[in-house]
Design an enzyme around this catalytic site. Structure first.
Site, short mmCIF file in Angstrom:
data_model
loop_
_atom_site.label_atom_id
_atom_site.label_comp_id
_atom_site.label_asym_id
_atom_site.label_seq_id
_atom_site.Cartn_x
_atom_site.Cartn_y
_atom_site.Cartn_z
N HIS A 198 -8.72 70.64 91.06
CA HIS A 198 -7.93 70.92 92.27
C HIS A 198 -6.55 70.30 92.07
O HIS A 198 -6.41 69.30 91.36
CB HIS A 198 -8.66 70.23 93.43
N GLN B 28 -16.01 67.82 96.59
CA GLN B 28 -17.00 68.86 96.88
C GLN B 28 -18.42 68.32 96.70
O GLN B 28 -19.30 68.55 97.51
CB GLN B 28 -16.80 70.08 95.97
C1 LIG Z 1 -12.29 69.48 94.46
C2 LIG Z 1 -11.31 69.00 95.49
N1 LIG Z 1 -10.54 67.94 95.24
C3 LIG Z 1 -9.68 67.46 96.13
C4 LIG Z 1 -9.53 68.02 97.37
C5 LIG Z 1 -8.50 67.46 98.30
O1 LIG Z 1 -9.05 66.96 99.46
P1 LIG Z 1 -8.10 66.52 100.66
O2 LIG Z 1 -7.17 67.65 100.90
O3 LIG Z 1 -9.03 66.28 101.78
O4 LIG Z 1 -7.38 65.28 100.23
C6 LIG Z 1 -10.30 69.13 97.69
C7 LIG Z 1 -10.15 69.78 99.02
O5 LIG Z 1 -9.89 70.90 99.18
C8 LIG Z 1 -11.22 69.62 96.74
O6 LIG Z 1 -11.98 70.70 97.00
#
Ligand SMILES: Cc1ncc(COP(=O)(O)O)c(C=O)c1O
Lengths: 407, 134
Positions: free
Chosen positions: A120, A201
């Site tokens: 991500h 996740q």
């Molecule tokens: C695999 C992964 N990492 C990181 C995030 C980031 O999370 P947040 O936006 O709550 O900080 C997400 C959220 O969409 C995610 O799916």
């Protein structure tokens, strides 16, 4: 024992509505059970006060609840010590904290950070920032067509001994694939690299035991675990945190401040400058308590059945291509797909008008989409409150939407 | 009215003015990173008028249909007039109500036009905020 979905759904105000949405976007945000909302509401109504400050009963109460949440998180991920748990704003801030404190203090030009192609953006951009600032190199682990990581790439990335960190997701937020964490962590440690697991996740789909995993850092957000927004967790194996410089500066993170210098507090306070997300921590505790009512094997079995059903229904749709392994045995949480001649935004817009919530786009994983040679995909994600009937309805409406868009 | 009205799908399936242009006076590409939509606009300017227009692109039905309709609308217009077109001019062509979710899809054509004309005048590109805001 199979989960009683009807009983579960009754605990969520949104599913008690007369026309509840068909919510298949839990990978973006989990819905909130009433106990989470009530816990936060009670804090605001009857116990609002700041933590670690006042000398009165109300302040004790807030501090106790806040710290009790830390203990609940500790137990949930099986950390050894409570002070290995830092509350942050979310997974994004947790990963940034590692990059901007540990990373800046320990990485120098030419050092490597190893990432997988599944990541991500929140586990990519902080490292790209260090690439710009310090000149570290990013080393990528590619995947096979079925979404499994190429383990040979990890070894290659670690070979010259310059890689100092391997930072990978525990569960792809697009393909739903689960990298073999124990194996990756072992390989990294053998090469004297630390490990960071993005459990954003994974946290809502599999039990996590950080002690057994032996990872060095682990990050997740509360909101995907049916908790509130604005709170996340960074786990760091002790004594790592005591050796890392503080992150944000301010109240709460210091022992002593003079006009010349400051002495940071011990972890985790050292990393929690300012008034923390108190209500959110209380909400997260309630969410974890809600979750842990159900045995993991029941949750996993329920979600496996949903995904198997979804994959079967999707596969039967002409011109639809499932990304990744297309087998419920190899994924968790979500499945993504493309449809020839139908843009994901058009599809999800039409579905959205029927109250069916699916996510379209690159899901903050542009390098993965580039690797797959697509601009965008549609993601269907499941959770313990979803039912096979919802999947059926969704598949039916996807067929209708295609007929309409392709006409 | 339905966002996916016949007229919009017709344009999406059979776009107007789509294709190459041999010697454009200016060409410019804009993309919508959030969904991977892209439009490349090619303008042939003669005597301060848009004499001919061609485009290439891919993306959702809304972005592609809007471009197709907009292209026909632009032909013959002076560059001065075109540079001042408001978002309304695209929405009026689409004839369906465009919610905030799809505003950028619908206005990608306008954004590409504005920045093509700016490029022609040697001016820096304008931001999305400017495109949506005026
Ligand atoms: C695999 C992964 N990492 C990181 C995030 C980031 O999370 P947040 O936006 O709550 O900080 C997400 C959220 O969409 C995610 O799916």
């Amino acid at each position: 024992m199979p989960l009683d979905t009807a009983a579960i759904r009754r605990q969520f105000p949104i599913f008690r509505e007369e026309h509840p949405p068909i919510y298949l976007d839990s990978a973006a945000m989990g819905q909130k059970p009433a106990n989470v909302i009530d816990a936060m509401d009670t804090y605001y109504r009857l116990a609002a006060s700041n933590v670690h400050r006042g000398m009165y009963a109300l302040a004790d109460e807030a501090t106790n609840r806040y710290e009790a949440s830390r203990e609940t998180v500790r137990a949930f991920i099986a950390a050894k010590h409570r002070d290995e748990i830092v509350f942050t704003k979310g997974a994004t801030e947790s990963i940034n904290l590692v990059a901007k404190t540990w990373g800046k203090a320990n990485l120098k030009k030419g050092d490597g950070v190893v990432l997988s192609i599944l990541e991500h953006h929140s586990n990519i951009v902080p490292w790209l920032q260090l690439k710009e600032e310090i000149g570290i190199s990013l080393r990528w682990i590619d995947m096979e067509e079925d979404g499994s990581l190429r383990m040979a790439d990890i070894d290659a990335a670690l070979k010259d001994g310059k890689a100092k960190l391997v930072s990978v997701t525990g569960l792809s937020n697009v393909l739903g694939t689960l990298p073999p964490l124990s194996d990756i962590i072992e390989r990294a440690h053998r090469a004297h690299a630390l490990t960071l697991i993005d459990a954003s996740q994974l946290i809502a789909h599999r039990p996590i035991d950080v002690t057994e995993l032996n990872c060095d850092f682990l990050a997740f957000s509360g909101h995907k675990l049916f908790g509130p927004t604005g709170i996340g967790v960074l786990y760091a194996r002790s004594p790592l945190l005591s050796k890392i410089p503080p992150f944000l500066g301010g109240g709460g993170m210091v022992q002593r401040v003079t006009r010349e210098e400051f002495l940071p507090a011990d972890p985790p306070a050292k990393f929690e400058a300012g008034t923390p997300p108190i209500a959110e921590a209380i909400g997260l505790k309630a969410a974890i308590e809600w979750f842990t009512q159900y045995p993991w094997k029941d949750i996993e079995a329920h979600e496996h059945a949903l995904l198997a059903h979804a994959i079967e229904k999707l596969k039967a749709i002409p011109s639809l291509r499932i990304l990744g392994p297309a087998s419920a045995d190899e994924v968790a949480g979500c499945v993504s797909f493309t449809i020839e001649g139908v843009h994901p935004h058009d599809l999800t817009d039409i579905l959205g008008r029927q109250g069916i919530c699916l996510r379209a786009g690159h899901h903050c994983a542009q390098p993965l989409h580039e690797r797959l040679d697509i601009g965008a995909s549609t993601r269907l994600s499941v959770s313990l409150y979803n039912t096979p009937e919802e999947i059926d309805r969704c598949a039916e409406e996807i067929r209708r939407a295609i007929a309409k868009l392709k006409k | 009215m339905d966002l996916y009205a016949e007229s919009i799908l017709d344009h999406a399936h059979h776009p107007l003015c789509k294709g190459p242009m041999k010697h454009p006076t200016v060409s410019h590409e804009e993309t919508n990173a959030s969904c991977g939509d892209s439009l490349e606009l090619r303008l042939l300017i003669k005597g301060k008028r848009i004499n001919d227009i061609r485009w290439e692109g891919e993306g959702c039905a809304i972005s592609q249909a809007a471009m197709s309709m907009f292209a026909g609308h632009l032909k013959g217009m002076t560059t001065e007039e075109a540079a001042h077109l408001p978002p309304r001019s695209v929405f009026d062509l689409l004839k369906v109500s465009i919610g905030p979710r799809r505003t950028k899809c619908a206005l990608l054509c306008l954004h590409a036009l504005k920045n093509a004309l700016r490029k022609l005048n040697g001016e820096p590109a304008q931001s999305w905020t400017e495109t949506i805001g005026n």
